[in-house]
Enzyme design. Sequence first.
Site, PDB file in Angstrom:
ATOM      1  N   ARG A   1       0.731  -1.201   0.187  1.00 27.94           N
ATOM      2  CA  ARG A   1       0.366   0.054  -0.117  1.00 27.94           C
ATOM      3  C   ARG A   1       0.653   1.399  -0.381  1.00 27.94           C
ATOM      4  O   ARG A   1       0.134   1.604  -0.279  1.00 27.94           O
ATOM      5  CB  ARG A   1      -0.984  -0.072   0.566  1.00 27.94           C
ATOM      6  CG  ARG A   1      -1.710  -1.662   1.419  1.00 27.94           C
ATOM      7  CD  ARG A   1      -2.987  -0.746   0.179  1.00 27.94           C
ATOM      8  NE  ARG A   1      -3.692  -1.707   0.158  1.00 27.94           N
ATOM      9  CZ  ARG A   1      -4.417  -2.976  -0.433  1.00 27.94           C
ATOM     10  NH1 ARG A   1      -3.971  -2.856  -1.656  1.00 27.94           N
ATOM     11  NH2 ARG A   1      -5.549  -3.624  -1.001  1.00 27.94           N
TER      12      ARG A   1
ATOM     13  N   ASP B   1      -1.934 -12.980  -1.604  1.00 29.28           N
ATOM     14  CA  ASP B   1      -2.326 -11.360  -1.510  1.00 29.28           C
ATOM     15  C   ASP B   1      -3.013 -10.652  -0.707  1.00 29.28           C
ATOM     16  O   ASP B   1      -3.964 -10.299  -0.186  1.00 29.28           O
ATOM     17  CB  ASP B   1      -3.953 -11.914  -2.941  1.00 29.28           C
ATOM     18  CG  ASP B   1      -4.464 -10.638  -3.512  1.00 29.28           C
ATOM     19  OD1 ASP B   1      -4.244  -9.781  -3.710  1.00 29.28           O
ATOM     20  OD2 ASP B   1      -5.840 -10.814  -3.863  1.00 29.28           O
TER      21      ASP B   1
ATOM     22  N   ASN C   1     -11.440 -10.280  -4.573  1.00 24.52           N
ATOM     23  CA  ASN C   1     -11.169 -10.609  -5.681  1.00 24.52           C
ATOM     24  C   ASN C   1     -10.136 -11.472  -6.194  1.00 24.52           C
ATOM     25  O   ASN C   1      -8.758 -11.014  -5.628  1.00 24.52           O
ATOM     26  CB  ASN C   1     -11.108  -9.402  -6.404  1.00 24.52           C
ATOM     27  CG  ASN C   1     -11.217  -9.215  -8.213  1.00 24.52           C
ATOM     28  OD1 ASN C   1     -10.408 -10.389  -7.871  1.00 24.52           O
ATOM     29  ND2 ASN C   1     -10.946  -8.460  -8.484  1.00 24.52           N
TER      30      ASN C   1
HETATM   31 ZN   LIG Z   1      -5.674  -9.372  -7.856  1.00 29.31          ZN
END
Ligand SMILES: [Zn+2]
Length: 434
Positions: free
Chosen positions: A60, A303, A276
Amino acid sequence: MTSYLIRNAQLLGGPAQDILIDAGVVQQVGTGLTASADVEIDASGLVALPGLVDLHTHLREPGREDAETVLTGTQAAAKGGYTAVHAMANTFPVADTAGVVEQVWRLGKESGYCDVQPVGAVTVGLEGKKLAELGAMHESAAGVRVFSDDGKCVDDAVIMRRALEYVKAFDGVVAQHAQEPRLTEGAQMNEGQVSGELGLGGWPAVAEEAIIARDVLLAAHVGSRLHVCHVSTAGSVEIIRWAKAKGWDVTAEVTPHHLLLTDELVRSYDPVYKVNPPLRTAEDVHALRKALADGTIDAVATDHAPHPAEDKDCEWAAAAMGMVGLETALSVVQQAMVDTGLLNWEGVADRMSHRPARIGRLTGHGRPVSVGEPANLVLFDPAYRGTVNPDAFATRSRNTPYRGLDLPGRVHATFLRGVATVLAGELVEQDSLA
Ligand SMILES: [Zn+2]
């Protein structure tokens, strides 16, 4: 530099042994070592694994330091047993230039908890229109080899072809977030029985599978290297199995949450389960576990996607997609793969360290715990039983789907080139990293 004598650690495929770490290197391995060291660690009952390598981490920074920073993200990584993470490019600004990837790389060096290998964007601004400066990012101090527009799919076939051709020159790889955008417009969860009952927009498996099918054909056509991010459906596994059988240079990863959780959880409407690609069905979970066990899927990648509370504590439709994962990954893999008999600890080391390091071409990581190797290792206690408490996390965010859940195992210690980053389950203070 502090030296460590680790007593009675369970090494892969052998009896319990002692490990002497000094000057950043594994100096001795054997039973009843007589060497002296600054610190002795009783590792009876602990498994010694090579330091874990994550191919897919969202740190981030720059831009969303309210969700995570390179420092807090690498602290979370160390607590999870990681010694290297690949930092995804969907930051603000996007990591699509040498300047931004070098900034992230430098912040990783300053942190000291875990090596940070920046991933470069495939296209400028992740917009899918124009190739980013792939060569300049590779030539930079960050030495980028993995490129991804993750969060978005490189859906234009010509752009994808050009990217695959370009990275071939320096043994790079394109890591694709496989999501056909038109088929997933307004999608909120997996398309299936549960989405029908809840009346939420469905995300069909074919939207992932169609892109993977196209991409493995493209990679074969140009003779380049493709990596498929977060595979989530049984059909995707079949396509990857077929591509590998053809001898094509295709690798794939699966997340811990897709190995454990299903779309049934969405019935709670708790946005912590919004992710996602979406959580799929029990049949998909079964196929993913089998594929990871037989090596069709090469790696577990977290992820890790931190979000601040205001982006998650809202109604389902408005909530951000993603889950944190660095600090629970190894425990989830133990539960889903080891305790089920699908994978032994050698297999875990292969899928969470050796192969991801190989895919990212990270030298110095993914190496066995043996004499002369860089001392990147984790001591893991598989007998530990505890309840996941996000308030104790090092990550800045709390969006874990495992809150209050009992998961097996715990990281006891992590070493990055001989420097302890975690001892007795606790982070070492930054100014004591030596
Ligand atoms: Zn992705």
